[in-house]
Design a protein around this motif. Structure first.
Motif, mmCIF file in Angstrom:
data_model
loop_
_atom_site.group_PDB
_atom_site.id
_atom_site.type_symbol
_atom_site.label_atom_id
_atom_site.label_comp_id
_atom_site.label_asym_id
_atom_site.label_seq_id
_atom_site.Cartn_x
_atom_site.Cartn_y
_atom_site.Cartn_z
ATOM 1 N N THR A 84 -2.152 9.032 7.247
ATOM 2 C CA THR A 84 -2.849 8.378 6.141
ATOM 3 C C THR A 84 -3.094 9.363 5.004
ATOM 4 O O THR A 84 -2.871 9.052 3.826
ATOM 5 C CB THR A 84 -4.187 7.792 6.638
ATOM 6 N N TYR A 87 0.215 10.127 3.114
ATOM 7 C CA TYR A 87 0.590 9.136 2.103
ATOM 8 C C TYR A 87 -0.272 9.278 0.850
ATOM 9 O O TYR A 87 0.205 9.087 -0.267
ATOM 10 C CB TYR A 87 0.473 7.720 2.665
ATOM 11 N N LEU A 112 4.173 -0.140 4.225
ATOM 12 C CA LEU A 112 3.052 -0.033 5.158
ATOM 13 C C LEU A 112 2.439 -1.408 5.430
ATOM 14 O O LEU A 112 2.581 -2.337 4.640
ATOM 15 C CB LEU A 112 1.976 0.895 4.587
ATOM 16 N N SER A 113 1.751 -1.516 6.541
ATOM 17 C CA SER A 113 1.021 -2.754 6.845
ATOM 18 C C SER A 113 -0.205 -2.839 5.931
ATOM 19 O O SER A 113 -0.626 -1.829 5.343
ATOM 20 C CB SER A 113 0.568 -2.751 8.309
ATOM 21 N N GLU A 115 -3.344 -3.039 6.678
ATOM 22 C CA GLU A 115 -4.400 -2.133 7.153
ATOM 23 C C GLU A 115 -4.057 -0.679 6.840
ATOM 24 O O GLU A 115 -4.936 0.112 6.477
ATOM 25 C CB GLU A 115 -4.623 -2.316 8.663
ATOM 26 N N GLU A 116 -2.784 -0.309 7.007
ATOM 27 C CA GLU A 116 -2.371 1.065 6.704
ATOM 28 C C GLU A 116 -2.553 1.374 5.223
ATOM 29 O O GLU A 116 -3.028 2.458 4.861
ATOM 30 C CB GLU A 116 -0.908 1.273 7.109
ATOM 31 N N ARG A 273 8.410 6.734 13.223
ATOM 32 C CA ARG A 273 8.506 5.289 13.055
ATOM 33 C C ARG A 273 9.904 4.775 13.414
ATOM 34 O O ARG A 273 10.103 4.200 14.475
ATOM 35 C CB ARG A 273 8.160 4.906 11.609
#
Length: 314
Positions: A84, A87, A112-113, A115-116, A273
């Motif tokens: 996190t 990014y 990213l999702s 939440e991410e 990932r």
């Protein structure tokens, strides 16, 4: 699938001691740094940082920054950060360039999702005492600003439901906007920045079925401006991020003078990932293994670190 090869069992204290030893004295033992850090996942790296601080009352990241240099230092620094935080740093660097690197902002906001992305925005505020959208708006103008701020502030629905009628109507809206060269139409930005990825996939598929060409191919023409190019990156990142990242790597390696920033960014962010899938795509496109291409274009400790993250065993 990931390329990172990490042990199931490890000792954060032993790793912290080994890293301290590697940084002690006149010269740094870069091989030791690589052999440890390139084989530890994000949770393990975090434990090592905590153990190092507990044992030596010193921040491991700052110590490594002072001991290493060049592209190798930058790669290790970005790797050892919590994802996190990484990014957030990548976004800040992209924003602060003389010309904002909108591709990086699009990558973060579109791959990213929800939440991410929210966690990245929190990390950015904590680190830089500004919001991501505030800095982004201050360093961009016009349509690019509207698009990028919309992308980073959205919280997309993350479910799998599809509305076929919406896919049809929004495919038509996008087609009309492209046909009329009204790329900056507010409906284009609304659709791309708010719809769920599943819904957008249905819309892009409907576009291709109705018009006989993919939206990404239809969007770019010889006179494409920066906004069109940004929209193209958004669609590629939303529609097929693995294919997008393969192309980023291909361009980073094949350009005159390797683009180390892009090379490092993709390998470091995707190693835990889907880098194995990206490697397979790269081989299909180029008939060369990605680790061989990277090894040919890089050197020294930087090369050793990247190819290890790519899954090549010591």
């Amino acid at each position: 699938m990931a390329t990172l090869v990490a042990p199931d069992h490890f000792s954060p204290n032993e790793d912290a001691e080994a890293l301290h030893k590697a940084c002690k004295g006149w010269g740094t033992d870069e091989k030791a740094v690589i052999s440890i850090l390139s084989h530890r996942n994000a949770a393990q790296r975090y434990e090592i940082r905590l153990a190092y601080e507990g044992l030596y009352h010193e921040d491991l990241i700052k110590r490594l920054e002072s001991e290493l240099s060049g592209d190798f230092e930058k790669a290790v620094y970005r790797w050892i950060l919590d994802p996190t935080d990484r990014y957030a740093v990548l976004a800040h660097v992209a924003i602060k360039k003389p010309e904002t690197d909108y591709n990086v902002i699009v990558e973060i906001s579109s791959t990213l999702s929800p939440e991410e992305l929210l966690a990245v925005r929190r990390a950015y505020q904590l680190r830089y005492k500004h919001s991501l959208e505030e800095d982004l708006a201050a360093h961009t103008t016009g349509d690019i600003r509207k698009l990028l701020v919309a992308l980073v502030t959205t919280y997309r629905y993350d479910g799998g439901e599809i509305n076929a009628k919406v896919a049809k109507s929004e495919a038509d809206i996008l087609h009309d906007a492209i046909k009329d060269k009204a790329f900056n139409h507010e409906e284009v930005i609304r659709i791309l920045s708010t719809r769920s990825k599943t819904q957008l996939m249905a819309t892009f598929n409907r576009y291709r079925d109705d018009h006989g060409i993919s939206i990404s191919k239809n969007l770019l023409d010889d006179g494409a401006d920066d906004f069109q190019k940004a929209l193209h990156v958004v669609i590629r990142c939303l529609n097929d991020p693995k294919k997008y990242f393969e192309k980023v790597l291909r361009q980073a390696i094949k350009r005159a003078g390797t683009d180390e920033d892009a090379l490092t960014r993709v390998i470091v962010t995707r190693a835990e990932r889907d880098l194995k899938d990206i490697k397979e795509l790269y081989y299909k496109k180029n008939s060369v293994h990605l680790e061989h291409a990277v090894a040919k274009e890089t050197s020294g400790d930087y090369k050793a670190f990247l190819v290890t993250l790519l899954g090549q065993q010591d």
